[in-house]
Design an enzyme around this catalytic site. Structure first.
Site, PDB file in Angstrom:
ATOM      1  N   LYS A   1      25.305 139.612  51.449  1.00  0.00           N
ATOM      2  CA  LYS A   1      24.085 139.296  51.700  1.00  0.00           C
ATOM      3  C   LYS A   1      23.600 137.964  52.363  1.00  0.00           C
ATOM      4  O   LYS A   1      22.882 137.541  53.164  1.00  0.00           O
ATOM      5  CB  LYS A   1      23.033 139.360  50.620  1.00  0.00           C
ATOM      6  CG  LYS A   1      22.717 140.949  50.232  1.00  0.00           C
ATOM      7  CD  LYS A   1      21.575 141.082  49.119  1.00  0.00           C
ATOM      8  CE  LYS A   1      21.071 142.383  48.950  1.00  0.00           C
ATOM      9  NZ  LYS A   1      19.979 142.518  47.892  1.00  0.00           N
TER      10      LYS A   1
ATOM     11  N   ASP B   1      13.753 142.682  49.927  1.00  0.00           N
ATOM     12  CA  ASP B   1      13.849 142.478  48.587  1.00  0.00           C
ATOM     13  C   ASP B   1      12.573 142.042  48.035  1.00  0.00           C
ATOM     14  O   ASP B   1      12.137 142.693  46.797  1.00  0.00           O
ATOM     15  CB  ASP B   1      15.166 141.844  48.095  1.00  0.00           C
ATOM     16  CG  ASP B   1      16.373 142.607  48.381  1.00  0.00           C
ATOM     17  OD1 ASP B   1      16.467 143.846  48.173  1.00  0.00           O
ATOM     18  OD2 ASP B   1      17.258 142.062  48.529  1.00  0.00           O
TER      19      ASP B   1
END
Ligand code: ATR
Length: 284
Positions: free
Chosen positions: A75, A111
């Site tokens: 990520k 997210d």
């Protein structure tokens, strides 16, 4: 849930990069959304070793892969290989969704959106709330970003390595000049005596609770029914067991997973995510 896809020369490819990736639930619930709209697409798990990430990102362009989700441990590292980064990615420092527009790769982070959308099922209005966050790793940064954007009053953030909380506070100064007043670093030992009474929401962003023999981060028995408790782990952890027993509103990581995926689908396709279809695929 059995999903069938008609494969042809027109089939589009989406997927997820992770290492490991076998446990990922995304292939199933993203495929359910493509099927819902009869979009001719497959969504595949790609196990990408850290040393192969650059090559794998180049392959997105070379192979015309339309969109990619990104999970641990890529990520953060993927940022340097992308052409453009969204505001969320710049603040959070991590990307979980890539959209490929004719070889131009845009990185997004869904997210924070996923976390907030899930939390709002329990707490529709977050403005002015006081929140305790356990952990200061990558996942917590999306939670902090989402909460600041929602106008929470205070974020008490505990971590074993407390320097990471100071770093987050410093990084979020660019988002709000009040970062120093909003984010309060707190050692785990001080939670019970000095913070618990003044917080409305408790969020675990650490991996503690994943294994049954994990030591609790603080005395969970001190939680009371007025607390709303969220654990971003996808199971009923010991923290959530106590929250349930005490009569708290509580939630595991599945809503966050669902909504971050739904947002990714919308970024890729421009269509409203079929939430209930995706939820059903996730739970099956
Ligand atoms: P993620 O991307 O999932 O957030 P991470 O960046 O590795 O993963 O962060 C893991 C978090 O869990 C950190 O807050 C870590 O605390 P440290 O920063 O002090 O390492 C926390 N964590 C993991 N194991 C822990 C344990 N046994 N006790 C307390 N905190 C733990």
């Amino acid at each position: 849930m059995k999903l069938t896809v008609d494969i042809s020369g027109q089939t589009q490819v989406y997927g997820i990069f992770g290492y490991p990736v076998k446990h990922s639930k995304s292939p199933q619930f993203q495929t359910s959304a493509f099927s819902f709209y009869d979009i001719p697409a497959v969504y595949l798990p790609f196990e990408v070793k850290p040393e192969d990430l650059k090559t794998a990102v180049e392959a997105i362009k070379a192979l015309g892969i339309k969109g990619i989700n990104v999970t641990v441990p890529h990520k953060e590292h993927i940022l340097e290989y992308l052409n453009e980064l969204s505001e969320e990615v710049l603040y959070i420092g991590a990307c979980n969704t890539v959209k490929n527009i004719d070889g131009y790769l845009i990185g997004y982070n869904t997210d924070a959106y996923g976390f907030i959308k899930g939390l709002k099922e329990l707490e529709p209005n977050l403005e002015g709330k006081n929140v305790l966050i356990l952990g200061a790793g990558g996942a917590s940064r999306a939670v902090v970003y989402g909460l600041i954007k929602e106008g929470v009053n205070k974020i008490y953030q505990a971590n074993r390595t407390i320097e990471k909380v100071f770093k987050i506070r410093e990084d979020f100064f660019k988002l709000t000049k009040f970062a120093e007043e909003i984010i309060i670093p707190i050692p785990y030992e001080k939670i019970e005596c000095c913070v618990l009474d003044s917080v409305d929401i408790i969020v675990n962003t650490t991996s503690v609770g994943l294994r049954d023999d994990d030591q609790p981060l603080f005395n969970y028995e001190a939680i009371s029914s007025r607390h709303t408790v969220v654990d971003i782990i996808y199971k009923k952890t010991p923290l959530l067991e106590v929250a349930d027993k005490k009569g708290c509103k509580w939630q595991d990581g599945l809503p966050m997973l669902l909504y971050q995926g739904a947002k990714a689908f919308e970024i890729w396709t421009g269509k409203d995510a079929p939430i209930e279809v995706m939820r059903k695929a996730l739970l099956s």
